[in-house]
Design a protein around this motif. Structure first.
Motif, mmCIF file in Angstrom:
data_model
loop_
_atom_site.group_PDB
_atom_site.id
_atom_site.type_symbol
_atom_site.label_atom_id
_atom_site.label_comp_id
_atom_site.label_asym_id
_atom_site.label_seq_id
_atom_site.Cartn_x
_atom_site.Cartn_y
_atom_site.Cartn_z
ATOM 1 N N LEU A 96 1.549 4.398 -9.744
ATOM 2 C CA LEU A 96 0.709 3.752 -8.737
ATOM 3 C C LEU A 96 -0.188 4.744 -8.007
ATOM 4 N N GLN A 97 0.141 6.027 -8.086
ATOM 5 C CA GLN A 97 -0.723 7.036 -7.468
ATOM 6 C C GLN A 97 -2.073 7.121 -8.170
ATOM 7 N N GLU A 98 -2.076 6.806 -9.470
ATOM 8 C CA GLU A 98 -3.334 6.801 -10.216
ATOM 9 C C GLU A 98 -4.254 5.711 -9.647
ATOM 10 N N THR A 99 -5.436 6.062 -9.341
ATOM 11 C CA THR A 99 -6.472 5.169 -8.788
ATOM 12 C C THR A 99 -6.054 4.525 -7.463
ATOM 13 N N LEU A 100 -5.017 5.065 -6.792
ATOM 14 C CA LEU A 100 -4.573 4.486 -5.531
ATOM 15 C C LEU A 100 -5.687 4.514 -4.486
ATOM 16 N N LYS A 101 -6.390 5.641 -4.407
ATOM 17 C CA LYS A 101 -7.464 5.758 -3.422
ATOM 18 C C LYS A 101 -8.551 4.719 -3.693
ATOM 19 N N THR A 102 -8.831 4.478 -4.979
ATOM 20 C CA THR A 102 -9.838 3.480 -5.324
ATOM 21 C C THR A 102 -9.371 2.080 -4.953
ATOM 22 N N ARG A 103 -8.105 1.777 -5.241
ATOM 23 C CA ARG A 103 -7.583 0.452 -4.905
ATOM 24 C C ARG A 103 -7.556 0.253 -3.392
ATOM 25 N N SER A 152 6.047 3.413 -0.439
ATOM 26 C CA SER A 152 4.916 3.086 0.441
ATOM 27 C C SER A 152 3.655 2.678 -0.308
ATOM 28 N N THR A 153 3.597 2.918 -1.616
ATOM 29 C CA THR A 153 2.399 2.548 -2.391
ATOM 30 C C THR A 153 2.533 1.207 -3.089
ATOM 31 N N TRP A 154 3.671 0.556 -2.961
ATOM 32 C CA TRP A 154 3.922 -0.626 -3.784
ATOM 33 C C TRP A 154 3.140 -1.857 -3.341
ATOM 34 N N TRP A 155 2.455 -1.779 -2.232
ATOM 35 C CA TRP A 155 1.547 -2.864 -1.841
ATOM 36 C C TRP A 155 0.346 -2.929 -2.776
ATOM 37 N N SER A 156 0.054 -1.808 -3.431
ATOM 38 C CA SER A 156 -1.253 -1.613 -4.055
ATOM 39 C C SER A 156 -1.417 -2.264 -5.417
ATOM 40 N N TYR A 157 -0.403 -3.002 -5.891
ATOM 41 C CA TYR A 157 -0.595 -3.735 -7.147
ATOM 42 C C TYR A 157 -0.544 -5.248 -6.941
#
Length: 596
Positions: A220-227, A502-507
């Motif tokens: 999920l770190q991949e493209t996280l900033k873009t998402r 903390s990144t799991w919102w991003s999908y």
């Protein structure tokens, strides 16, 4: 590939979309016909507010025909795209069709604007005529929307720019998430799709679940900033739209489309958040049953049974159709149509959209279901769930294009009901206490995920929309902080939440494409459980009323539809009663644990 492998992967279960074109060679031809129809309907411009019953019938009949044309074209390209988001030709075609449909729709914006502005007495008179039954509720909702409508020129600009605005950002998000690969080993062959990785959180091995969770967090770190940028952009876009239209809160527009008042939705949220103790009580019991001190976030969907049985496509189909047969042969027959006639796309594939959904398409056709079959028990219940949506859409087709679909608050009723029928049938067939506990645990897991987790996600959305409006753009870290706070509020001290979570919102696609959607899951789950309680109480006598509810589609308000199955959605105590049903399931699981 052997027959066994083919069955486990559901590799030959793919849909046939060509009938959607209705004999045309391409979706472009459908849109061209829609353009002609739009030009014909333009003669009503400036006349809608004072239109007679006969004129309104002609206009709305024409609109139904137009919506059928653009609905077929739009669903055709959308469904092709969802099955393979990596194909540039398909994505290009979808964009082209969306732009053409937008051009058609923008020509007819005057219809709703003029009808919304019509004289109250005139509207009351024309809508009383039975010849407008096929669109009455829709037109009533147009009237309810009039305080938030802009001028025709303003609406035209918003519609024309929508294709290059919010929908494009949503499409980019979908493409980015579909390309996420989770590395579960050292070689490229060990990389799996996000959906496949998430399904492995159901592994009975704690070490495997932990490994998969960490791998997902890394991916999920991949493209996280873009998402995160996409989400920031859409938060701003919605705040501007709400400000222009005069909506009081970020979720008010969603509530209006759901035919639910802000006050009633606040009551639902308050009722669920005040009972977070149910979720925490379950997580503590589950940790005890798994023999661990406290659940990790990766343990929440761990099975309670020792092994994880692979379930092939045919076995899964048999389980679901038998469950529906036990309730209603009519529904079972519809389920078999989906399975036998190429209305389902089941196998996991590169570039395919993650998750599952049911596309209603248009009333003159039939719905389609997308799955990502991984041979897990969860997939069986997902099949039952999406077929529930499909049956609702199928039975409501006679209502026509204006009334086939329900508000989101009722959209989950048939799906959750079908899933509950399937799960409860399995529970009743099991005599072994350990197996029964595992199935009961699955019921509680589903209720926690659908009611409490979805409301916690609503709280995350609320925080994001509020802060974007009051403070400004959110950083990736801030999104993570708000996500973790919403999850900690729900789980309390019953689950260990690592920072990597903390990144799991991003999908989650609903945050992007359907802001405010997620509370409808809790609404629908509690309603469906209440409906199922009526079924348990009344038995076969309940079935006709339930089928009539499905056949009514969205032709009436949610309150009126609820009363058809003796559910009073206007009762402030309704949500508490639904939560009592969830707690009763938890108590049954606790008793089963004691029996062991």
């Amino acid at each position: 590939m052997s027959n066994t492998e083919q069955d486990l992967l559901a590799s030959n279960i793919v849909w046939d979309l060509e009938p959607l074109l209705n004999g045309e060679s391409s979706p472009e031809e459908l849109v061209q016909k829609a353009k002609v129809k739009a030009d014909q309907l333009s003669k009503f411009k400036g006349k809608v507010a004072a239109a007679s019953v006969e004129e309104l019938v002609e206009l709305m009949t024409g609109m139904a025909e137009l919506n059928d044309l653009v609905g077929r074209a739009g669903n055709y390209v959308m469904l092709k795209f969802s099955a393979d988001m990596s194909d540039p030709e398909i994505s290009s075609l979808m964009q082209k069709i969306q732009e053409q449909i937008t051009e058609v729709v923008s020509k007819l914006l005057f219809i709703e604007i003029e009808f919304a502005a019509a004289d109250d007495a005139h509207v009351e008179k024309v809508l009383a005529d039975e010849s407008l039954d096929f669109c009455r509720h829709y037109l009533e909702q147009v009237r309810n929307s009039r305080p938030y409508m802009l001028t025709e020129d303003q609406e035209f600009v918003l519609v024309e720019t929508s294709v290059s605005g919010a929908s494009s950002w949503s499409r980019l998000f979908s493409e980015l998430t579909s390309e996420i690969q989770v590395q579960l080993g050292d070689t490229s062959e060990d990389a799996v799709s996000l959906d496949m990785a998430l399904s492995q959180l159901n592994s009975p091995e704690a070490e495997q679940r932990t490994k998969v969770g960490s791998a997902i967090s890394t991916a999920l770190q991949e493209t996280l900033k873009t998402r995160a940028f996409i989400y920031n952009t859409l938060l701003l876009d919605k705040s501007v739209d709400d400000r222009l239209r005069g909506f009081e809160t970020w979720v008010s527009s969603r509530n209006l489309s759901n035919e639910a008042s802000d006050k009633s939705v606040e009551a639902l949220i308050e009722a669920v958040t005040s009972r977070y103790d149910i979720a925490q009580r379950w997580y503590k019991l589950k940790a005890n049953l798994l023999g661990i001190e406290k659940l990790k976030y990766t343990d929440r969907y761990a099975p309670l049974s020792e092994g994880q049985q692979e379930i092939g496509w045919q076995e899964g189909v048999d389980i679901v159709t038998d469950a529906y047969e036990s309730f209603s042969p009519e529904l079972a027959a519809i389920a078999k149509e989906f399975i036998e006639k190429g209305w389902i796309h089941a196998p996991v594939a590169p570039g395919k959209q993650p998750g599952a959904f049911c596309a209603y398409t248009v009333p003159s056709h039939h719905p389609y279901v997308l799955l990502n079959w991984t041979s897990k028990a969860r997939d069986v219940l997902t099949l039952a769930h999406e077929l529930g949506h499909g049956m609702h859409a199928y039975l409501a087709r006679p209502q026509g294009v204006f009334h086939q679909s329900t508000p989101l608050t009722l959209a989950e009723t048939a799906s959750v009901f079908g899933e509950t029928v399937t799960n409860n049938r399995l529970v009743n067939l099991i005599e072994d206490p350990k197996e029964k506990l595992a199935l009961l645990g699955g019921v509680v897991d589903d209720s926690i995920a659908t009611v409490f987790r979805q409301v916690a996600m609503n709280r995350f959305e609320h925080a994001c929309h509020s802060e974007r409006r009051d403070v400004g753009e959110l950083s990736v870290d801030r999104f993570g902080e708000l996500w973790m706070q919403s999850q900690k509020d729900m789980m309390g001290d019953s689950v260990d939440l690592d920072d990597e979570y903390s990144t799991w919102w991003s999908y989650v696609p609903h945050f992007i494409g359907s802001p405010g959607y997620v509370y409808a899951y809790a609404y629908g789950q509690l309603l469906a459980l209440s409906v199922y309680a009526q079924y348990e109480q009344k038995g076969e006598a309940f079935v006709p009323n339930y089928l009539e509810l499905l056949k009514s589609g969205g032709s009436k308000s949610p309150e009126e539809l609820g009363l058809m199955v003796d559910c009073d959605l206007s009762d402030p105590g309704f949500w508490a009663a639904g939560l009592d049903i969830v707690e009763a399931s938890l108590s049954s699981a606790e008793q089963a644990a004691k029996d062991i």
